[in-house]
Design an enzyme around this catalytic site. Sequence first.
Site, mmCIF file in Angstrom:
data_model
loop_
_atom_site.group_PDB
_atom_site.id
_atom_site.type_symbol
_atom_site.label_atom_id
_atom_site.label_comp_id
_atom_site.label_asym_id
_atom_site.label_seq_id
_atom_site.Cartn_x
_atom_site.Cartn_y
_atom_site.Cartn_z
ATOM 1 N N LYS A 80 -5.024 23.277 56.774
ATOM 2 C CA LYS A 80 -5.541 24.158 57.568
ATOM 3 C C LYS A 80 -5.039 25.689 57.066
ATOM 4 O O LYS A 80 -3.898 25.648 56.594
ATOM 5 C CB LYS A 80 -5.339 23.999 58.913
ATOM 6 C CG LYS A 80 -5.557 25.379 59.861
ATOM 7 C CD LYS A 80 -4.922 25.181 61.640
ATOM 8 C CE LYS A 80 -5.341 26.205 62.392
ATOM 9 N NZ LYS A 80 -4.774 26.125 63.623
ATOM 10 N N SER A 156 -7.602 26.570 67.246
ATOM 11 C CA SER A 156 -7.796 27.432 66.262
ATOM 12 C C SER A 156 -8.180 26.434 64.827
ATOM 13 O O SER A 156 -8.441 27.139 63.882
ATOM 14 C CB SER A 156 -6.766 28.389 65.892
ATOM 15 O OG SER A 156 -5.579 27.582 65.707
ATOM 16 N N SER A 180 -4.582 24.065 69.706
ATOM 17 C CA SER A 180 -5.349 24.079 68.353
ATOM 18 C C SER A 180 -5.640 23.004 67.624
ATOM 19 O O SER A 180 -6.657 22.961 66.853
ATOM 20 C CB SER A 180 -4.762 25.283 67.584
ATOM 21 O OG SER A 180 -4.708 26.480 68.137
#
Length: 480
Positions: A80, A156, A180
């Site tokens: 990520k 996210s 997230s």
Amino acid sequence: MSLFPEYERYDAIGLAGLVRDRAISPLELIEEAIRRIELINPAINAVVHTLYDEARWVAAATDPSDPLAGPLAGVPFLLKDLNILYKGQRTSNGGRLWQDNVADHDSTITARYRAAGLVVLGYTNTAELGLACETAPSAFGPTRNPWDLSRSAGGSSGGAAAAVAAGLVPAVHGTDGGGSIRIPSSNCGVFGVKPTRARNPFGPDNGEGWNGLSVHHAITRSVRDNAALLDATHGPEPGDPYAAPAFAGRFLDAVTQEPPRLRIAFQTTDHGGGAIHPDCVEAVHAAARLLADLGHEVEEARPAIDAEAMKRATRIIVASNIANVLRLRGEALGRRVIAEDVEPITWLWAQEAQSYSGEDLARSVWTIHRLARVLGSFFQRYDVLLTSTFAAPPLPLYTVDTSSTDLDAYYEGLRRYSAFTSLYNCTGVPAASVPLHWNAENLPIGVQIATRLGEDALLFSLAGQLERARPWHDRRPDIR
């Protein structure tokens, strides 16, 4: 043309087994993953930075017979694009302000991924600084949900979840400061875990994220992959401010162990008693029935959480940390950060922090610790709390939009939809989103299971039981 058309049938452990058996070489495996990224990613925008040459070099140098090759040698993997460093590569944190943020060392968790044999192919899309329950940064554009391209993948870690759901790679790194990892796992029909606070390291540069709210871990298709990744990364490092309760076994072993008969509470309203989407209620009821059929004691109950106090405390903690991150970035650049450098919501939230005092931040930390006491007491009566992961099915893109200039409206939307996830960041306990339900529109709706601090193994044991009872691996979006 595909070098390995069966690629998607295998999880990370399965691919590693093929590499060890020399049924496929690490380089052939990486080339297949690259082919799939190039074919599918334009539709979903999950991967925003590729490291193909680096990955090919690493794969070519991987010898699966080497005892030091690692248990996942040759398996393609993605990071990520937030709060993780890979030496020689840039981490943009989802924003323009960090586009030249090239690392001169690995994060500890990156080093542990590499030691496990994972081959990093690139970075996945994220909301700027992880500040949204969807992934649509202006720097990179929206990640689209593989199940419906008009819908959000969640956030996210939206790029991570979309990449796993679309079959680009079997497992992806993620971070979770308020849901997230779990929210996009729910939206994309995959499995995601937020482990116990400090189970995974945050070093070597930081001791914790967002005053302990944020953690590193992963999104996967299978439960066993998720457990194997935690086996590869967990454990304290020198200088950590605190550590998770010690665990001497293997989380992977827990996946195949039947859990004891558990006392499970389920909840179909948010923590303030408010209604959630009927599809999410249906998902919880269906999971509760399944758990009862599996022999567990199941009843409706919820902890007495002060939802308004939690909402205010997390707003202050996150705002204070955003302001600090922007200040540090300005110092690194040798200039002041201005509004045009970041998303409108990022700027407004950081500016709001100027109105808070040290007392406000201290009280907010005190508040989340009080929440941990309340939840700890609840878990004396129950072993597990079952909820919906997200308070709605996957949302249309830009429903919770970081380009908004109304911070209050944005934050209300953020909190309303992520009503069930933030509690576990505040309290530090492990929680997982399990893909057990799809609604009439064929959109995935995850259910969340959470348990006591340090009992990550129990979480994997229960998730493994659910996976065997209601397998989800063959449910795949039609995006190929």
